[in-house]
Design a protein around this motif. Sequence first.
Motif, PDB file in Angstrom:
ATOM      1  N   ARG A  61      -1.908  -4.320  -2.373  1.00 43.25           N
ATOM      2  CA  ARG A  61      -0.620  -4.347  -1.674  1.00 43.25           C
ATOM      3  C   ARG A  61      -0.801  -4.431  -0.163  1.00 43.25           C
ATOM      4  N   GLU A  62      -2.060  -4.595   0.279  1.00 47.27           N
ATOM      5  CA  GLU A  62      -2.406  -4.659   1.713  1.00 47.27           C
ATOM      6  C   GLU A  62      -1.826  -3.467   2.475  1.00 47.27           C
ATOM      7  N   GLN A  63      -2.024  -2.301   1.924  1.00 44.88           N
ATOM      8  CA  GLN A  63      -1.521  -1.079   2.551  1.00 44.88           C
ATOM      9  C   GLN A  63      -2.561  -0.562   3.559  1.00 44.88           C
ATOM     10  N   ARG A  64      -2.713  -1.308   4.634  1.00 45.63           N
ATOM     11  CA  ARG A  64      -3.703  -0.956   5.642  1.00 45.63           C
ATOM     12  C   ARG A  64      -3.176   0.095   6.615  1.00 45.63           C
ATOM     13  N   TYR A  65      -1.964  -0.110   7.096  1.00 44.19           N
ATOM     14  CA  TYR A  65      -1.447   0.741   8.152  1.00 44.19           C
ATOM     15  C   TYR A  65      -0.093   1.312   7.778  1.00 44.19           C
ATOM     16  N   GLU A  66       0.273   2.372   8.465  1.00 44.45           N
ATOM     17  CA  GLU A  66       1.569   3.005   8.216  1.00 44.45           C
ATOM     18  C   GLU A  66       2.691   1.967   8.285  1.00 44.45           C
ATOM     19  N   GLY A  67       3.524   1.925   7.266  1.00 48.70           N
ATOM     20  CA  GLY A  67       4.628   0.972   7.222  1.00 48.70           C
ATOM     21  C   GLY A  67       4.339  -0.258   6.398  1.00 48.70           C
ATOM     22  N   TYR A 117      -3.291   4.902   9.756  1.00 48.44           N
ATOM     23  CA  TYR A 117      -3.588   4.172   8.526  1.00 48.44           C
ATOM     24  C   TYR A 117      -2.601   4.559   7.437  1.00 48.44           C
ATOM     25  N   HIS A 118      -2.476   3.702   6.435  1.00 51.06           N
ATOM     26  CA  HIS A 118      -1.523   3.941   5.350  1.00 51.06           C
ATOM     27  C   HIS A 118      -1.887   5.216   4.598  1.00 51.06           C
ATOM     28  N   ASN A 119      -0.902   5.942   4.132  1.00 56.52           N
ATOM     29  CA  ASN A 119      -1.169   7.205   3.460  1.00 56.52           C
ATOM     30  C   ASN A 119      -1.828   7.018   2.096  1.00 56.52           C
ATOM     31  N   TYR A 120      -1.636   5.856   1.459  1.00 57.02           N
ATOM     32  CA  TYR A 120      -2.200   5.635   0.122  1.00 57.02           C
ATOM     33  C   TYR A 120      -3.361   4.653   0.146  1.00 57.02           C
ATOM     34  N   GLY A 121      -3.153   3.423   0.639  1.00 55.35           N
ATOM     35  CA  GLY A 121      -4.269   2.500   0.815  1.00 55.35           C
ATOM     36  C   GLY A 121      -4.617   1.638  -0.368  1.00 55.35           C
TER      37      GLY A 121
END
Length: 207
Positions: free
Chosen positions: A200-206, A192-196
């Motif tokens: 910004r749809e920061q669901r997963y790493e990258g 999972y994304h480090n921030y979330g």
Amino acid sequence: MEWAREGYMSIISRGFRGKRRDDGGRVPPGQYLVDDFPVLSAGPTPRVPLDRWEFAIDTEAEQTHRWSWEEFKALPAETPTVDIHCVTKWSKLDTTWEGVSLDVLFEDVETAAEYALVYSYGGYTTNLPLEDLLDGKAWIVHTFDGEELAPYHGGPARLIVPHLYFWKSAKWVRGIRLLNEDWPGFWETAGYHNYGDPWREQRYEGD
């Protein structure tokens, strides 16, 4: 940090029906509104007797601030009403909680740390920048919608950080360890994304 690497079961998700509707710009991209409150957990639900419950803040200088349940409940409480957004793509608007602001808990904490690792009964962990817990952004809550927080929703107390995806709002919260360097938690080490940030749809790493 034995509690940071305990074993876990797969994520458990009860079914729910999502729908798109006019949300006045309050729902992040890729999310669906729900009227119920889906339950998702990593592992079994801990059962913590209140006479054994405690919450601690451990600083980078190895100083600990600790509260029993009675001491925690005696702190000034707030009743925030917030929108919440799960990484599994559901959003729920106008949820009402009661609990203690992290600003209150940090009043007497001296720290130069920039990062926080939140840890829970049952071994779950999640990481955040410390600034995302302060200035009215986060609470340790014990009540949802006027009722005591149910164990399957994180009771007796959980963290809520509504501006981030809800996996950052750790259930069954036990404490916060302050760190000089970032230490990824359970889902962050699983991809999972480090921030979330839901906007910004920061669901997963990258993402």
